[in-house]
Design an enzyme around this catalytic site. Structure first.
Site, PDB file in Angstrom:
ATOM      1  N   ASP A  13      11.784  38.034  48.405  1.00  0.00           N
ATOM      2  CA  ASP A  13      12.912  38.192  47.476  1.00  0.00           C
ATOM      3  C   ASP A  13      13.145  39.636  47.063  1.00  0.00           C
ATOM      4  OD1 ASP A  13      13.174  35.413  47.546  1.00  0.00           O
ATOM      5  OD2 ASP A  13      11.753  35.171  45.895  1.00  0.00           O
ATOM      6  N   LYS A  16      16.199  41.461  50.978  1.00  0.00           N
ATOM      7  CA  LYS A  16      16.340  41.647  52.432  1.00  0.00           C
ATOM      8  C   LYS A  16      17.759  41.282  52.884  1.00  0.00           C
ATOM      9  CE  LYS A  16      12.848  38.808  52.945  1.00  0.00           C
ATOM     10  NZ  LYS A  16      12.338  38.717  51.573  1.00  0.00           N
ATOM     11  N   GLY A  40      15.347  32.356  51.305  1.00  0.00           N
ATOM     12  CA  GLY A  40      16.672  32.305  50.690  1.00  0.00           C
ATOM     13  C   GLY A  40      17.153  33.739  50.614  1.00  0.00           C
ATOM     14  N   HIS A  41      18.043  34.116  51.523  1.00  0.00           N
ATOM     15  CA  HIS A  41      18.519  35.502  51.592  1.00  0.00           C
ATOM     16  C   HIS A  41      19.943  35.558  51.069  1.00  0.00           C
ATOM     17  CE1 HIS A  41      15.377  36.592  54.913  1.00  0.00           C
ATOM     18  NE2 HIS A  41      14.840  36.090  53.816  1.00  0.00           N
ATOM     19  N   GLN A 222      10.338  36.126  53.820  1.00  0.00           N
ATOM     20  CA  GLN A 222       9.177  36.263  52.933  1.00  0.00           C
ATOM     21  C   GLN A 222       8.773  37.748  52.815  1.00  0.00           C
ATOM     22  OE1 GLN A 222       8.748  33.460  55.510  1.00  0.00           O
ATOM     23  NE2 GLN A 222      10.074  32.539  54.012  1.00  0.00           N
TER      24      GLN A 222
HETATM   25  P1  GDP Z   1      15.682  38.177  49.880  1.00  0.00           P
HETATM   26  O1  GDP Z   1      15.014  36.858  49.988  1.00  0.00           O
HETATM   27  O2  GDP Z   1      14.740  39.317  50.096  1.00  0.00           O
HETATM   28  O3  GDP Z   1      16.908  38.293  50.729  1.00  0.00           O
HETATM   29  O4  GDP Z   1      16.147  38.315  48.352  1.00  0.00           O
HETATM   30  P2  GDP Z   1      16.886  37.181  47.482  1.00  0.00           P
HETATM   31  O5  GDP Z   1      18.268  37.035  47.954  1.00  0.00           O
HETATM   32  O6  GDP Z   1      16.053  35.956  47.420  1.00  0.00           O
HETATM   33  O7  GDP Z   1      16.800  37.815  46.041  1.00  0.00           O
HETATM   34  C1  GDP Z   1      17.370  39.055  45.751  1.00  0.00           C
HETATM   35  C2  GDP Z   1      18.390  38.875  44.627  1.00  0.00           C
HETATM   36  O8  GDP Z   1      18.728  40.140  44.079  1.00  0.00           O
HETATM   37  C3  GDP Z   1      19.703  38.285  45.101  1.00  0.00           C
HETATM   38  O9  GDP Z   1      20.263  37.537  44.063  1.00  0.00           O
HETATM   39  C4  GDP Z   1      20.558  39.508  45.402  1.00  0.00           C
HETATM   40  O10 GDP Z   1      21.945  39.263  45.300  1.00  0.00           O
HETATM   41  C5  GDP Z   1      20.104  40.430  44.307  1.00  0.00           C
HETATM   42  N1  GDP Z   1      20.113  41.873  44.627  1.00  0.00           N
HETATM   43  C6  GDP Z   1      19.847  42.493  45.800  1.00  0.00           C
HETATM   44  N2  GDP Z   1      19.871  43.829  45.637  1.00  0.00           N
HETATM   45  C7  GDP Z   1      20.138  44.053  44.335  1.00  0.00           C
HETATM   46  C8  GDP Z   1      20.261  45.228  43.524  1.00  0.00           C
HETATM   47  O11 GDP Z   1      20.094  46.348  43.988  1.00  0.00           O
HETATM   48  N3  GDP Z   1      20.548  45.050  42.203  1.00  0.00           N
HETATM   49  C9  GDP Z   1      20.706  43.830  41.643  1.00  0.00           C
HETATM   50  N4  GDP Z   1      20.964  43.755  40.340  1.00  0.00           N
HETATM   51  N5  GDP Z   1      20.607  42.694  42.366  1.00  0.00           N
HETATM   52  C10 GDP Z   1      20.305  42.815  43.690  1.00  0.00           C
HETATM   53  P1  IMO Z   2      12.434  35.008  51.145  1.00  0.00           P
HETATM   54  O1  IMO Z   2      12.637  35.148  52.632  1.00  0.00           O
HETATM   55  C1  IMO Z   2       9.580  34.248  47.948  1.00  0.00           C
HETATM   56  C2  IMO Z   2       6.359  31.416  48.825  1.00  0.00           C
HETATM   57  C3  IMO Z   2       6.335  30.092  48.081  1.00  0.00           C
HETATM   58  C4  IMO Z   2       4.837  29.849  48.023  1.00  0.00           C
HETATM   59  C5  IMO Z   2       4.364  30.373  49.381  1.00  0.00           C
HETATM   60  C6  IMO Z   2       4.198  29.275  50.433  1.00  0.00           C
HETATM   61  O2  IMO Z   2      13.614  34.516  50.418  1.00  0.00           O
HETATM   62  O3  IMO Z   2      11.844  36.264  50.590  1.00  0.00           O
HETATM   63  P2  IMO Z   2       5.948  27.901  51.878  1.00  0.00           P
HETATM   64  O4  IMO Z   2       7.071  26.978  51.466  1.00  0.00           O
HETATM   65  O5  IMO Z   2       6.379  29.061  52.683  1.00  0.00           O
HETATM   66  O6  IMO Z   2       4.814  27.171  52.506  1.00  0.00           O
HETATM   67  O7  IMO Z   2       5.359  28.460  50.481  1.00  0.00           O
HETATM   68  O8  IMO Z   2       5.336  31.300  49.795  1.00  0.00           O
HETATM   69  N1  IMO Z   2       7.630  31.708  49.544  1.00  0.00           N
HETATM   70  C7  IMO Z   2       8.515  32.631  49.145  1.00  0.00           C
HETATM   71  N2  IMO Z   2       8.535  33.396  48.035  1.00  0.00           N
HETATM   72  N3  IMO Z   2      10.546  34.358  48.890  1.00  0.00           N
HETATM   73  C8  IMO Z   2      10.508  33.624  50.007  1.00  0.00           C
HETATM   74  O9  IMO Z   2      11.354  33.811  51.037  1.00  0.00           O
HETATM   75  C9  IMO Z   2       9.493  32.659  50.160  1.00  0.00           C
HETATM   76  N4  IMO Z   2       9.193  31.749  51.110  1.00  0.00           N
HETATM   77  C10 IMO Z   2       8.040  31.183  50.720  1.00  0.00           C
HETATM   78  O10 IMO Z   2       6.904  30.233  46.798  1.00  0.00           O
HETATM   79  O11 IMO Z   2       4.247  30.664  47.037  1.00  0.00           O
HETATM   80 MG    MG Z   3      14.753  35.118  48.823  1.00  0.00          MG
END
Ligand code: GDP
Ligand code: IMO
Ligand code: MG
Length: 422
Positions: A13, A16, A40-41, A222
């Site tokens: 999170d 990415k 969840g991207h 991840q």
């Molecule tokens: P990922 O799994 O690495 O793709 O990240 P996620 O999408 O799960 O979580 C990142 C969250 O931060 C999302 O809601 C993005 O829209 C948000 N985000 C990404 N870059 C920035 C930033 O520079 N500032 C803020 N405020 N939000 C951001």
């Molecule tokens: P993105 O790609 C954050 C965490 C789960 C748990 C551990 C194992 O959005 O960054 P799993 O379901 O993979 O067997 O769970 O890994 N986890 C993540 N945490 N971002 C993710 O993906 C994750 N995918 C799995 O919360 O701790």
């Molecule tokens: Mg994510």
């Protein structure tokens, strides 16, 4: 030969999705190499958020081709839903999405077993998407692959064998209801026509593209600290998000890799259980969660929050070979008077020399912080490095100094345009 790998440098999170989407402007192919719908991207375009679980984050750029590699575990139900979701926003998928024939499939029994195991004595806090059990079957050599969906006879044989075994476990070990074999076979046979147009030998496709000098972005899911080999085992996911996983997960040679970009959040978060030395279970943590909207993009769970941890980050930079950092969510720190960076771990009064990956040690370390002055200004409108407040620059430069790696991208908001390229 030109592959850049995007890798989450912390516990996932990091943003990415945003960075992959932003970089895709100048890229031919984006390829996911591991994980599944546990990811969840988020891609934010204008005022709309799109959350992708399996489809690579380059999909919103018309010129970009997207690959789901052999290292990914695919839940056909989740994939079909996601294809429909992006199509409903007018995104064309035909001729743009390529799914590896060798990728393994997640079956309903994987999700069942994932959730049942989580009720046992070892609680990882998984996403419940069946990831661990699907990778177990892959390594057990009993898994069902995408290619098997396309041959009804093979699918029936393999599913029957698998369900018979899983039913034994479900009923005898866990006392649960058995799965109806015919119902599941019928359900999964329906996926063959839907998935067929996208299935290909993605390793050959990527290698051919690389010979033609196409630019490829390998998108990790991840993060390094959730890597099954290098993370905080057993509180990890069941694949290799670290950069090495990109080559095995896509069938491309290490010699094709040009750069490794680490996505680093300006503070730390973690979803699920496991050690988190800089966690702030206090008002600071609450503020980070609220301002940063730190709730899981897949499960909606509140993310645990804390300060940036240079000890684990330096370890992550090392195992990944990260040569540039994209620093995200810097704007979330706008209102803090002081911002802490953990520069060392202490255990029993002594400074540790390296990052301990055994959870017993990691759970007992004491973080040593360096305090940085906050900037107390809104930075989300900055588009150039020079437009940032002095203390913001100092914070970024401190990260560069402590890590020895250049911060080449600074993200100051969720949208594509809220980015500073240095
Ligand atoms: P990922 O799994 O690495 O793709 O990240 P996620 O999408 O799960 O979580 C990142 C969250 O931060 C999302 O809601 C993005 O829209 C948000 N985000 C990404 N870059 C920035 C930033 O520079 N500032 C803020 N405020 N939000 C951001
Ligand atoms: P993105 O790609 C954050 C965490 C789960 C748990 C551990 C194992 O959005 O960054 P799993 O379901 O993979 O067997 O769970 O890994 N986890 C993540 N945490 N971002 C993710 O993906 C994750 N995918 C799995 O919360 O701790
Ligand atoms: Mg994510």
């Amino acid at each position: 030969m030109s592959v850049s790998i995007i890798v989450g440098a912390q516990w996932g999170d990091e943003g990415k999705g945003k960075i992959v989407d932003m970089l895709s402007e100048d890229i031919d192919i984006v390829a996911r190499y591991q994980g599944g719908a546990n990811a969840g991207h988020t891609v934010c375009i204008g005022d709309k958020n799109y959350v992708l679980h399996l489809i690579p984050s380059g999909i919103f750029h018309k010129h970009v081709k997207c690959v789901i590699g052999n290292g990914v575990v695919i839940d056909p139900v989740a994939l079909m839903e996601e294809i429909k979701m992006v199509q409903s926003f007018g995104v064309k998928i035909d001729g743009r999405l390529f799914i590896s024939h060798n990728a393994h499939l997640i079956m309903p029994y994987h999700k069942l077993l994932d959730n049942i195991r989580e009720q046992g004595s070892q609680k990882i806090g998984t996403t419940g998407r069946g990831i661990g059990p699907a990778y177990i079957d892959k390594y057990m050599r009993t898994g069902i692959r995408v290619v098997d969906l396309l041959d009804r006879k093979v699918l029936r044989e393999k599913l029957t064998r698998n369900i018979e075994e899983k039913n034994q476990i479900l009923s005898k070990v866990y006392g649960k209801t058995e799965i109806d074999i015919e119902q599941l076979i019928n359900e999964y046979q329906e996926f063959d026509k839907q998935i067929d147009p996208f299935v290909t030998d993605t390793s050959a496709y990527l290698n051919n593209a690389l010979r033609k000098k196409k630019k490829v972005l390998a998108e990790g899911a991840q993060g390094a600290l959730l890597d099954v080999d290098h993370g905080t085992y057993p509180y990890v996911t069941s694949s290799n998000p670290t950069s090495g996983g990109a080559c095995t997960g896509l069938g491309i040679p290490p010699t094709s890799v040009k750069s490794i970009i680490g996505i680093v959040k300006a503070y730390s978060t973690r979803v699920g259980n496991g050690p988190f030395p800089t966690e702030q279970i206090n008002e600071t943590g609450e503020t980070l969660r609220t301002i940063g909207h730190e709730f899981g993009a897949t499960t909606g769970r509140p993310r645990r929050t804390g300060w940036l941890d240079m000890v684990s980050l330096k370890y992550s930079l090392m195992v990944n070979g990260i040569n540039e950092i994209a620093l995200t969510k810097l704007d979330v720190l706008d209102d803090f008077d002081n911002i802490n960076i953990c520069v060392a771990y202490k255990k029993d009064g002594k400074i540790l020399k390296s990052f301990p990956t055994d959870v017993q040690t990691l759970e007992s370390v004491e973080p040593v912080y360096r305090s940085c002055n906050g900037w107390k200004k809104k930075i989300s409108d900055a588009r150039k490095w020079k437009q940032l407040p002095k203390n913001t620059m100092k914070y970024v430069e401190m990260i560069e100094k402590l890590s020895g790696v250049k911060v080449s991208v600074v993200s100051v908001g969720a949208r594509r345009d809220q980015t500073i390229v240095r």
